[in-house]
Write a protein that holds these residues in place. Structure first.
Motif, PDB file in Angstrom:
ATOM      1  N   LEU A 121      27.324  31.702  42.180  1.00  0.00           N
ATOM      2  CA  LEU A 121      26.006  31.092  42.130  1.00  0.00           C
ATOM      3  C   LEU A 121      25.517  31.046  40.697  1.00  0.00           C
ATOM      4  CD1 LEU A 121      23.600  29.888  43.678  1.00  0.00           C
ATOM      5  CD2 LEU A 121      22.727  32.228  43.940  1.00  0.00           C
ATOM      6  N   TYR A 122      25.075  29.867  40.305  1.00  0.00           N
ATOM      7  CA  TYR A 122      24.514  29.650  38.978  1.00  0.00           C
ATOM      8  C   TYR A 122      23.096  29.151  39.141  1.00  0.00           C
ATOM      9  CZ  TYR A 122      29.273  29.921  37.171  1.00  0.00           C
ATOM     10  OH  TYR A 122      30.537  30.352  36.840  1.00  0.00           O
ATOM     11  N   GLY A 123      22.227  29.577  38.251  1.00  0.00           N
ATOM     12  CA  GLY A 123      20.847  29.112  38.270  1.00  0.00           C
ATOM     13  C   GLY A 123      20.486  28.490  36.932  1.00  0.00           C
ATOM     14  N   ILE A 124      19.728  27.418  36.986  1.00  0.00           N
ATOM     15  CA  ILE A 124      19.261  26.759  35.765  1.00  0.00           C
ATOM     16  C   ILE A 124      17.776  26.448  35.899  1.00  0.00           C
ATOM     17  CG2 ILE A 124      19.923  24.455  36.583  1.00  0.00           C
ATOM     18  CD1 ILE A 124      20.519  23.709  33.658  1.00  0.00           C
ATOM     19  N   SER A 125      17.078  26.630  34.804  1.00  0.00           N
ATOM     20  CA  SER A 125      15.695  26.196  34.706  1.00  0.00           C
ATOM     21  C   SER A 125      15.571  25.467  33.380  1.00  0.00           C
ATOM     22  CB  SER A 125      14.741  27.393  34.762  1.00  0.00           C
ATOM     23  OG  SER A 125      13.408  26.947  34.844  1.00  0.00           O
ATOM     24  N   VAL A 126      14.995  24.281  33.417  1.00  0.00           N
ATOM     25  CA  VAL A 126      14.913  23.444  32.220  1.00  0.00           C
ATOM     26  C   VAL A 126      13.469  23.380  31.747  1.00  0.00           C
ATOM     27  CG1 VAL A 126      15.363  21.173  31.231  1.00  0.00           C
ATOM     28  CG2 VAL A 126      16.890  22.086  33.011  1.00  0.00           C
ATOM     29  N   GLU A 165      18.076  36.342  40.548  1.00  0.00           N
ATOM     30  CA  GLU A 165      19.096  37.383  40.373  1.00  0.00           C
ATOM     31  C   GLU A 165      18.771  38.622  41.197  1.00  0.00           C
ATOM     32  OE1 GLU A 165      20.897  36.979  35.963  1.00  0.00           O
ATOM     33  OE2 GLU A 165      18.736  37.358  36.029  1.00  0.00           O
ATOM     34  N   SER A 166      17.503  38.991  41.252  1.00  0.00           N
ATOM     35  CA  SER A 166      17.123  40.207  41.980  1.00  0.00           C
ATOM     36  C   SER A 166      17.253  40.057  43.494  1.00  0.00           C
ATOM     37  CB  SER A 166      15.694  40.615  41.616  1.00  0.00           C
ATOM     38  OG  SER A 166      14.758  39.726  42.175  1.00  0.00           O
ATOM     39  N   ARG A 167      17.194  38.830  43.986  1.00  0.00           N
ATOM     40  CA  ARG A 167      17.252  38.585  45.432  1.00  0.00           C
ATOM     41  C   ARG A 167      18.649  38.263  45.941  1.00  0.00           C
ATOM     42  NH1 ARG A 167      13.172  33.987  45.704  1.00  0.00           N
ATOM     43  NH2 ARG A 167      14.147  33.673  47.710  1.00  0.00           N
ATOM     44  N   ALA A 168      19.583  38.012  45.056  1.00  0.00           N
ATOM     45  CA  ALA A 168      20.899  37.517  45.463  1.00  0.00           C
ATOM     46  C   ALA A 168      21.826  38.632  45.937  1.00  0.00           C
ATOM     47  CB  ALA A 168      21.542  36.772  44.304  1.00  0.00           C
ATOM     48  N   ASP A 169      22.633  38.299  46.952  1.00  0.00           N
ATOM     49  CA  ASP A 169      23.686  39.201  47.425  1.00  0.00           C
ATOM     50  C   ASP A 169      24.959  39.033  46.605  1.00  0.00           C
ATOM     51  OD1 ASP A 169      22.029  40.068  49.454  1.00  0.00           O
ATOM     52  OD2 ASP A 169      22.892  38.732  50.957  1.00  0.00           O
ATOM     53  N   VAL A 170      25.000  37.994  45.795  1.00  0.00           N
ATOM     54  CA  VAL A 170      26.156  37.695  44.959  1.00  0.00           C
ATOM     55  C   VAL A 170      25.708  37.703  43.500  1.00  0.00           C
ATOM     56  CG1 VAL A 170      27.293  36.295  46.735  1.00  0.00           C
ATOM     57  CG2 VAL A 170      25.780  35.195  45.094  1.00  0.00           C
ATOM     58  N   ASP A 171      26.664  37.773  42.591  1.00  0.00           N
ATOM     59  CA  ASP A 171      26.329  37.694  41.176  1.00  0.00           C
ATOM     60  C   ASP A 171      25.781  36.307  40.859  1.00  0.00           C
ATOM     61  OD1 ASP A 171      27.139  40.276  40.633  1.00  0.00           O
ATOM     62  OD2 ASP A 171      29.170  39.676  40.072  1.00  0.00           O
ATOM     63  N   VAL A 172      24.797  36.255  39.982  1.00  0.00           N
ATOM     64  CA  VAL A 172      24.190  34.993  39.584  1.00  0.00           C
ATOM     65  C   VAL A 172      24.256  34.894  38.064  1.00  0.00           C
ATOM     66  CG1 VAL A 172      22.133  33.536  39.663  1.00  0.00           C
ATOM     67  CG2 VAL A 172      22.562  35.177  41.505  1.00  0.00           C
ATOM     68  N   THR A 173      24.743  33.767  37.590  1.00  0.00           N
ATOM     69  CA  THR A 173      24.742  33.472  36.164  1.00  0.00           C
ATOM     70  C   THR A 173      23.623  32.475  35.916  1.00  0.00           C
ATOM     71  OG1 THR A 173      27.130  33.780  36.058  1.00  0.00           O
ATOM     72  CG2 THR A 173      26.104  32.572  34.239  1.00  0.00           C
ATOM     73  N   THR A 174      22.727  32.779  34.985  1.00  0.00           N
ATOM     74  CA  THR A 174      21.570  31.911  34.778  1.00  0.00           C
ATOM     75  C   THR A 174      21.519  31.392  33.345  1.00  0.00           C
ATOM     76  OG1 THR A 174      20.126  33.764  34.205  1.00  0.00           O
ATOM     77  CG2 THR A 174      20.219  33.105  36.530  1.00  0.00           C
ATOM     78  N   THR A 175      20.829  30.269  33.203  1.00  0.00           N
ATOM     79  CA  THR A 175      20.621  29.691  31.878  1.00  0.00           C
ATOM     80  C   THR A 175      19.283  28.962  31.857  1.00  0.00           C
ATOM     81  OG1 THR A 175      21.595  28.328  30.129  1.00  0.00           O
ATOM     82  CG2 THR A 175      21.806  27.493  32.369  1.00  0.00           C
ATOM     83  N   VAL A 176      18.647  29.010  30.704  1.00  0.00           N
ATOM     84  CA  VAL A 176      17.449  28.222  30.455  1.00  0.00           C
ATOM     85  C   VAL A 176      17.825  27.199  29.405  1.00  0.00           C
ATOM     86  CG1 VAL A 176      15.088  28.226  29.555  1.00  0.00           C
ATOM     87  CG2 VAL A 176      15.876  30.119  30.993  1.00  0.00           C
ATOM     88  N   ARG A 177      17.487  25.954  29.685  1.00  0.00           N
ATOM     89  CA  ARG A 177      17.777  24.877  28.740  1.00  0.00           C
ATOM     90  C   ARG A 177      16.494  24.123  28.436  1.00  0.00           C
ATOM     91  NH1 ARG A 177      23.687  22.495  29.639  1.00  0.00           N
ATOM     92  NH2 ARG A 177      24.784  24.480  29.679  1.00  0.00           N
ATOM     93  N   ARG A 178      16.538  23.359  27.374  1.00  0.00           N
ATOM     94  CA  ARG A 178      15.403  22.537  26.972  1.00  0.00           C
ATOM     95  C   ARG A 178      15.865  21.094  26.898  1.00  0.00           C
ATOM     96  NH1 ARG A 178      12.601  22.185  21.100  1.00  0.00           N
ATOM     97  NH2 ARG A 178      11.011  20.677  21.712  1.00  0.00           N
TER      98      ARG A 178
END
Length: 134
Positions: free
Chosen positions: A33-38, A71-84
């Protein structure tokens, strides 16, 4: 079925529904699982923010907080990134980088009214990957 899932969030109500779906799917399929916020500075006007690193920093900090909650709610590892940048372009670029099998995002963002939001519409229309909107 899905090995790599990307969830895009801006903290909106529909994005939170998308996060729930992504968390469930990642757990069900034992997917990465990957998370992104732009940080979409166009929303506030690039010219106004171009000299204001403090405002951009605050927006990025907020995005980090939103992703940390995933990340705190996931049962799996989460890789996250913030982009602009332009959200649909950054989501597309990151999906390509991680070779996402599925993109999950809200159907309306912070600025959308009652119809599908522009980011969701562009992601569905232009990305050549399965997309789930919530």
């Amino acid at each position: 079925m899905y090995d790599t899932i990307l969830v895009a969030t801006d903290g909106s109500e529909s994005a939170n529904r998308a996060v729930e779906q992504a968390l469930d799917l990642a757990s069900m399929f034992d997917a990465e699982l990957y998370g992104i916020s732009v940080v979409d500075t166009r929303r506030y006007g690039d010219s106004m923010l171009s000299d204001s690193s403090g405002v951009i920093g605050d927006l990025a900090d907020n995005a980090e907080d939103i992703l940390a909650e995933i990340e705190s709610r996931a049962d799996v590892d989460v890789t996250t990134t913030v982009r602009r940048g332009r959200p649909h372009e950054e989501i597309s670029s990151y999906a390509d980088t991680i070779d996402a099998d599925l993109i999950v995002l809200g159907n309306r963002g912070l600025g959308a009214g009652g119809e599908i939001g522009s980011t969701a519409e562009r992601v569905v229309r232009y990305l050549d990957r399965p997309v789930l909107t919530a």
